[in-house]
Every structure is written in C-alpha cells, then in structure tokens.
Write a protein that holds these residues in place. Sequence first.
Motif, mmCIF file in Angstrom:
data_model
loop_
_atom_site.group_PDB
_atom_site.id
_atom_site.type_symbol
_atom_site.label_atom_id
_atom_site.label_comp_id
_atom_site.label_asym_id
_atom_site.label_seq_id
_atom_site.Cartn_x
_atom_site.Cartn_y
_atom_site.Cartn_z
ATOM 1 N N VAL A 133 22.997 -59.321 -37.110
ATOM 2 C CA VAL A 133 21.981 -59.355 -38.242
ATOM 3 C C VAL A 133 21.955 -58.100 -39.326
ATOM 4 C CG1 VAL A 133 19.561 -59.731 -38.770
ATOM 5 C CG2 VAL A 133 20.681 -60.569 -36.538
ATOM 6 N N ALA A 134 22.027 -57.169 -38.687
ATOM 7 C CA ALA A 134 22.071 -55.848 -39.617
ATOM 8 C C ALA A 134 23.250 -56.134 -40.687
ATOM 9 C CB ALA A 134 22.124 -54.592 -38.950
ATOM 10 N N CYS A 135 24.177 -56.363 -40.078
ATOM 11 C CA CYS A 135 25.423 -56.806 -41.026
ATOM 12 C C CYS A 135 25.350 -57.576 -41.993
ATOM 13 C CB CYS A 135 26.587 -57.344 -40.020
ATOM 14 S SG CYS A 135 28.371 -56.986 -40.575
ATOM 15 N N ARG A 136 24.580 -58.980 -41.695
ATOM 16 C CA ARG A 136 24.334 -59.981 -42.535
ATOM 17 C C ARG A 136 23.126 -59.265 -43.710
ATOM 18 N NH1 ARG A 136 23.806 -65.287 -38.934
ATOM 19 N NH2 ARG A 136 25.896 -65.241 -37.772
ATOM 20 N N GLY A 153 27.022 -50.278 -28.490
ATOM 21 C CA GLY A 153 27.361 -51.984 -28.526
ATOM 22 C C GLY A 153 27.199 -52.582 -29.756
ATOM 23 N N THR A 154 27.667 -51.671 -30.972
ATOM 24 C CA THR A 154 27.519 -52.577 -32.255
ATOM 25 C C THR A 154 28.861 -53.018 -32.960
ATOM 26 O OG1 THR A 154 27.214 -50.354 -33.239
ATOM 27 C CG2 THR A 154 25.083 -51.550 -32.760
ATOM 28 N N THR A 155 29.776 -52.415 -32.589
ATOM 29 C CA THR A 155 31.187 -52.315 -33.231
ATOM 30 C C THR A 155 31.724 -53.651 -33.149
ATOM 31 O OG1 THR A 155 31.544 -49.910 -32.898
ATOM 32 C CG2 THR A 155 33.395 -51.010 -33.687
ATOM 33 N N LEU A 156 31.888 -54.216 -31.794
ATOM 34 C CA LEU A 156 32.416 -55.501 -31.821
ATOM 35 C C LEU A 156 31.708 -56.475 -32.387
ATOM 36 C CD1 LEU A 156 34.924 -56.294 -30.162
ATOM 37 C CD2 LEU A 156 33.537 -57.241 -28.420
ATOM 38 N N GLN A 157 30.336 -56.300 -32.049
ATOM 39 C CA GLN A 157 29.491 -57.577 -32.633
ATOM 40 C C GLN A 157 29.678 -57.632 -34.441
ATOM 41 O OE1 GLN A 157 25.070 -57.632 -32.744
ATOM 42 N NE2 GLN A 157 25.351 -56.957 -30.645
ATOM 43 N N MET A 158 29.698 -56.333 -34.810
ATOM 44 C CA MET A 158 30.034 -56.496 -36.443
ATOM 45 C C MET A 158 31.098 -56.849 -36.859
ATOM 46 S SD MET A 158 27.435 -53.479 -37.859
ATOM 47 C CE MET A 158 27.810 -51.961 -37.090
ATOM 48 N N THR A 159 32.274 -56.464 -36.043
ATOM 49 C CA THR A 159 33.574 -56.870 -36.182
ATOM 50 C C THR A 159 33.668 -58.484 -36.448
ATOM 51 O OG1 THR A 159 34.481 -55.023 -35.126
ATOM 52 C CG2 THR A 159 36.144 -56.617 -35.620
ATOM 53 N N GLY A 160 33.222 -59.164 -35.172
ATOM 54 C CA GLY A 160 33.195 -60.544 -35.207
ATOM 55 C C GLY A 160 32.189 -61.049 -36.345
ATOM 56 N N GLU A 161 31.219 -60.369 -37.018
ATOM 57 C CA GLU A 161 30.584 -61.021 -37.829
ATOM 58 C C GLU A 161 31.368 -60.652 -39.096
ATOM 59 O OE1 GLU A 161 27.452 -62.718 -37.861
ATOM 60 O OE2 GLU A 161 27.550 -62.631 -40.151
ATOM 61 N N LEU A 162 32.079 -59.817 -39.276
ATOM 62 C CA LEU A 162 32.931 -59.756 -40.473
ATOM 63 C C LEU A 162 33.942 -60.569 -40.601
ATOM 64 C CD1 LEU A 162 32.737 -55.762 -40.807
ATOM 65 C CD2 LEU A 162 31.619 -57.378 -42.322
ATOM 66 N N LEU A 163 34.409 -61.033 -39.527
ATOM 67 C CA LEU A 163 35.335 -62.119 -39.251
ATOM 68 C C LEU A 163 34.728 -63.484 -39.341
ATOM 69 C CD1 LEU A 163 37.717 -60.578 -36.683
ATOM 70 C CD2 LEU A 163 38.301 -60.611 -39.026
ATOM 71 N N ASN A 164 33.518 -63.665 -39.393
ATOM 72 C CA ASN A 164 32.839 -64.869 -39.509
ATOM 73 C C ASN A 164 32.847 -65.840 -38.276
ATOM 74 O OD1 ASN A 164 31.601 -64.773 -42.158
ATOM 75 N ND2 ASN A 164 33.790 -65.418 -43.001
ATOM 76 N N ILE A 165 32.579 -65.342 -37.166
ATOM 77 C CA ILE A 165 32.967 -65.841 -35.672
ATOM 78 C C ILE A 165 31.521 -66.076 -35.367
ATOM 79 C CG2 ILE A 165 33.775 -65.686 -33.532
ATOM 80 C CD1 ILE A 165 35.900 -63.850 -34.476
ATOM 81 N N CYS A 166 31.100 -67.330 -35.111
ATOM 82 C CA CYS A 166 29.691 -67.739 -35.141
ATOM 83 C C CYS A 166 29.386 -67.822 -33.526
ATOM 84 C CB CYS A 166 29.127 -68.587 -35.849
ATOM 85 S SG CYS A 166 29.841 -70.264 -35.929
ATOM 86 N N THR A 225 17.969 -63.199 -39.167
ATOM 87 C CA THR A 225 18.272 -62.861 -40.520
ATOM 88 C C THR A 225 17.425 -63.852 -41.545
ATOM 89 O OG1 THR A 225 20.691 -63.006 -39.982
ATOM 90 C CG2 THR A 225 20.138 -63.267 -42.134
ATOM 91 N N ALA A 226 16.798 -64.978 -41.269
ATOM 92 C CA ALA A 226 15.902 -65.676 -42.247
ATOM 93 C C ALA A 226 14.580 -65.039 -42.031
ATOM 94 C CB ALA A 226 15.487 -67.066 -41.513
ATOM 95 N N ILE A 227 14.405 -64.423 -40.882
ATOM 96 C CA ILE A 227 12.998 -63.656 -41.089
ATOM 97 C C ILE A 227 13.059 -62.197 -41.794
ATOM 98 C CG2 ILE A 227 11.685 -62.098 -39.527
ATOM 99 C CD1 ILE A 227 12.124 -64.242 -37.237
ATOM 100 N N CYS A 228 14.330 -61.732 -41.714
ATOM 101 C CA CYS A 228 14.631 -60.408 -42.361
ATOM 102 C C CYS A 228 14.431 -60.490 -43.911
ATOM 103 C CB CYS A 228 15.693 -59.665 -42.151
ATOM 104 S SG CYS A 228 15.544 -59.133 -40.443
ATOM 105 N N GLU A 229 14.936 -61.700 -44.301
ATOM 106 C CA GLU A 229 15.008 -62.421 -45.622
ATOM 107 C C GLU A 229 13.656 -62.627 -46.278
ATOM 108 O OE1 GLU A 229 18.118 -65.404 -45.826
ATOM 109 O OE2 GLU A 229 19.660 -63.843 -45.858
#
Lengths: 342, 269
Positions: free
Chosen positions: A109-112, B139-152, A83-87
């Motif tokens: 990363v795309a989401c961020r 292979g993207t839905t779960l990853q983005m769902t986790g991201e939107l829930l701020n799970i790191c 993400t830092a690289i993309c920014e």
Amino acid sequence: MERFLYLLHHENDGSFADRALEGLAFAKALAAQVGGDLHVAVCGEQATKAAHNLAGASQQPILVVEGAEFAFPRFATDAAALTAICETAAPTVVLACSTTRMTRVLAAVACRCKGAIDTHITGVSVNGGQLSVQRWYYRQRIQAEQCRSKRPWFMLFEGGMAPAWQIQTGTVQIQKVECRLPADKIRTIVEGKRTPSGESQTIRPAANLLFVAGAGWTKKQSDGQTHPDQAASLIRTFLQLGGASLGSTKSLVDLKGEGQTVLPFLTHLNQVGQTGSTPRHPKGLATCCHGEEPHVVGWRFINERRAINLDANCGWAQGKADVLYVADAFAVLEEINKLLQE
Amino acid sequence: MSFFHIVVCSGVAPDPLQTLLPVSDHSAPALKNEQMLPHLLDPWAEHSLFEAANLAKNNPQSKVWLVSMAPRAKLSQVMMKVAQKASFELVALDAPSNGFTDSFAAAEKLAETIRSIPSLDFNRLLLFGGWESASRASGTTLQMTGELLNICDQFQGVDELEVTNDGSLRVLERLEGGEHQISLCAGPPAVLGWATGNLPEPPNNPQVGMTNMRQIMPALQKAQAFGYPADALQFTSVALPQQKRDTELVKDKNPQEIAREIVDWMRRQ
Ligand SMILES: Cc1cc2nc3c(=O)[nH]c(=O)nc-3n(C[C@H](O)[C@H](O)[C@H](O)COP(=O)(O)OP(=O)(O)OC[C@H]3O[C@@H](n4cnc5c(N)ncnc54)[C@H](O)[C@@H]3O)c2cc1C
C-alpha cells in the motif's frame, strides 16, 4: 502539520484485535502530542457496524470500506481497500498495528501511495514537531532511531505500545469509501483456517508466561537414557495447569524434521528466536535450553526471565536471565506440576 | 502438468552466532568489521530456495533463479555452500548487505533485475523469498518487489504450498496464535514470502554444486554494482540494547524448593 490516519480491520466476530486497539490509543496520543488531525479507518465485511464501537476515537468521520469481499485477509482486496482509504484521507503519516493481516499488505500500500514504510516500530519520539521512530535491526539485536522526510510515511507498530483503547459505543459519523475491484483481479479464494486442535493449541499470545522447551528434554540424562515420553507428559501437564504459551528452540523443532519423535504437540510455529518468533509475555521460563544468542534474541520482549539448566555456564548465566536454577528440569517440573495441582 | 518459473530473492546475513556491533561514521550506520564476519544466505529466504527447488523437481520443466543482492565477495563465499543444496541459476547484484538501508530502493532494483531476465515467462512466475530478512528484518522488500511487478496475489509467512490438479495454488500462511489461513490462488503470477516451511535442509550434492558453479562464477563476475540512495533514511542513533541482567545463580536448592520459588514467581502479579 502532520495529518495522521490510523487503519484498522475488524475480526470476523466484529471485534477489534487487542493490539489494534493498543495501536489506536497510541495513535491518538501521538496525534495529540504533535497537534495533528487523527483520521480513523475501518475495513471489513461489516465495517460500519464495527466502527460504531469507536465513538470518540476521532473528531473526523470514520472512513469505512466494507463488503463481503473484505471479510478475510486477502492481498488483492486488502491492498485495494487500504489504498482507497489513503487516497481519500490524504494523510502524511499512516499508522497501523502489526496484525498478520496488516503486516502482509501495508508495504505494498505504501508503494502504491508513493510513500515510505517502517515496520516493527516499538516507539515514536517527537522532537520539535519532528517524528522519529525506534525499531530493531538484525532481529532484535541492534536498536535504531530513525526519521524520514518522505510522506506519506507508513508506520507499522508492534503490540504493547499503549494500554488498549476502551471500546465506546455511540453515534459515530461514517464516511463510506468506494472500493470496487474488477472480478478478474480477485484470483484468490480464502478457504478457511487451520487451527491446531485441543492440546496442539499451545501458542497462547495472551498468556502471562512463556515456557520454552529446549533440546535437552530429548538428550540422554544421568541414567544414560533419553526420556521423551516423560518429557512430553511433564510439559503437557504444565501447560494445562499453568496456562503458559509453549515456545521452543530451533534444535528441538528441527529434530522433528529429522524424523525423531519429540514432543508431539510441537511445530515450527513454536520456535522462538532468530528464525522463529519474538513473542511478548510478562514472564518467561526456559528449560533444557542453552540460551544461545540466536534463541535469546526472540526473548527481547519477555520482561522477567528465569531458566532451569544443568549447566551453570550456559548462556542464561551470561546476563540473559534474572535467575538461573542449576538443576534437573525433569525433577523441578514434576514438583511444579504437583504444586499447581494442589 | 503445470510448470513454474520461480525467482527466489535473497540477500546474505551475518551468521547469528557472531557478535554484532554497530558503528556510525559520518554517513549511514554499518556493522563493525562487516567484511570479516562470516555470512549465510538469509535464513528464511534459504528455506524458500529449498521449497523452490522441491517444487521445480516435482513439476518438470520448471526453472529456479536466485536473484541475490549482496557484496560480491560475500556472495561468492556463501555460494560455495548453497550451490550444493539446490539447482538454480544465479543473478547477482553487487550491493551492500547491511540492514541500515531503505527497502524500497532494494525492491526497485530487484524488480528491474527480474524484469530483465531474458527467458522469464511472467505468466508462470512465482516470486519467492523470506517473509523477513535477518538484517533489515522489516518484511517489506519482497512485498514491494511484487507490487512493482504488478503481481496482485501475495502471501506472506507461508509454511506450505500445494499445487492442485488444475494448477491452482493452495497456500498456508501464518496467522496469530499458531493458526494458518488456507487460500486457493488461481495460479501464477504470485508472491510467496516464506516462513520456515516444512522441508529440512537438503544434504550436500557435489554434482549439483559443480553444475551450479559453472554458471555462478560468470554470474558473479558480471554482477552489476548497486548503491543505496543516501537520503531515504536518517539515523539519529544506532546502539546495542542495554539489557544485561545480573543473573542470580541458584545452585544449592533441591527441586521442591526451586519449584516452590518458581510457582510463587509465576503467581506474583
Ligand atoms: C541461521 C541460524 C538461525 C538460528 N535460529 C534459531 C532460532 O530462531 N531459535 C533457536 O532457538 N535457535 C536458533 N538457532 C540455533 C541456536 O544457535 C542453538 O543451536 C539452539 O538454540 C540450541 O538449542 P537448545 O538450547 O535447545 O539445545 P542445546 O544447545 O543442545 O542445549 C540443550 C541444553 O539442555 C540442557 N539440559 C539437558 N538436560 C537437562 C536437564 N535434565 N535439565 C536441565 N537442563 C538440561 C543442557 O545443559 C544444554 O544447555 C539458529 C542457528 C542458526 C545458525
């Protein structure tokens, strides 16, 4: 005009995975075709050192994120670094090759970056400066070409899109990108790898030949008996002599879960197909495998295909293989092993 | 003793033995006769459901939710089978199941739905699912769902999860060439996108099925409708591959002759 960014991470020994270099060559050609800038970024423990092998990859300084915390694939650190690289690069199109490390993190990363992502891309077309990508739906059963207006557009390539970029050592301009994660955000420790030992090391992505074993190896043969030990020994010898990568059908690996002894060196990781892998090899030989569609979708990237089956009406006969030998695989493999030993 | 709130995300997918034909009308592509095709719970996500049920069984007080976005009628058919395999509470969303949709929209809806599950304790959350679906297969839905829930902490291609004595999670993820990476995560919340795992399909348990169905029927009835935005993706073509080969059938050669032919073929560049 598009602004391209190609993302790489280096391996623990400082090298780059072949498919990452294939992706780099493809990205370079694509940027040249579209007429956009190509930025390149490397992430890893010693990213600066590794980046010096990429002389000539980009006209721009190579962006690096480095440090001990980036030595191993880990979601929290990799997502923050990329993400830092993309920014920093502010690309409109972000490209990467689907190593397991990239695959695990790039959608987040795309989401961020408030972008969009497509994965498993097998081709990119340029039409009047417009990009569209080819990818498969329904696990390699339906092929689509699609485009998006949203940017940044993240594209994760499959391997084999172009011959690998040749490493060139030289002076490379480096631009370091800061990425510091607070300690409480790093909640995962990478303990290491579990590597199959010795003869269990049957998955060989670089092999010329995929050898698939099906459930027929464990079925009753013409003498009314099963011969699992003989099957295991024939296959083991073939893999040793022929250097092939071992694939399996679901039916065969599932037998193991049901407590039956099958081939001792086989696991779910060998499974090819709908709920298995889609390996990429120039040639494939299927044995004692019926060639049903959920299995054969995993052969999409196997160019030359041959099969040995007792049944002349099995799936392979329906346009799925180039040659089907209607024969006993036990007898044929024994003869093959003799020839390979000569 | 640790206990977990496990949310399994899964759609449905056509039975892989069915013939799939794409159709493109004026809008987005779809599958021909999609309504008629028999469907299954998405296979890798189904594995994750079995893993979730097993984890819950071994860690008392844990609870499993199945959040499923699929056409209501298909989901109710699929539930007839799945409900007998594992205990869970269904949260249903009535949405199209074909793969030709953007995963970000799905992830946003899933994250919103998970956030609104009343008794879910985020600090105990394990978000499960398949590492890839059998339809969009991205292979993207779960990853983005986790991201939107701020799970790191996220893991993909998971084959094994062990809960250690101090409640940490030891996770095995697939790497290239048949290897696994071993990671130790301090504990939930975490995302685990499962590959095949290690568990065989559980046998049918009619008792569990009956208990589940009492909750599943009302959950299906109140399934919220969801439609994908039309403009995220534009398709220029959707087609079956032209891959039929002219298979040469070799019937009358002995094993020696066949072996010689195969070895020559293997050695040819
Ligand atoms: C949701 C779902 C997902 C699936 N995913 C996958 C997947 O990812 N991968 C996969 O492989 N399958 C998958 N399947 C299963 C698939 O449909 C088939 O059941 C499976 O591939 C059959 O395996 P097989 O060919 O080894 O076994 P069988 O169908 O039992 O065939 C055995 C074959 O061996 C032959 N044979 C026996 N003895 C000999 C001999 N001496 N010499 C030569 N030939 C011999 C027989 O003629 C027969 O053709 C999936 C199914 C479902 C429902």
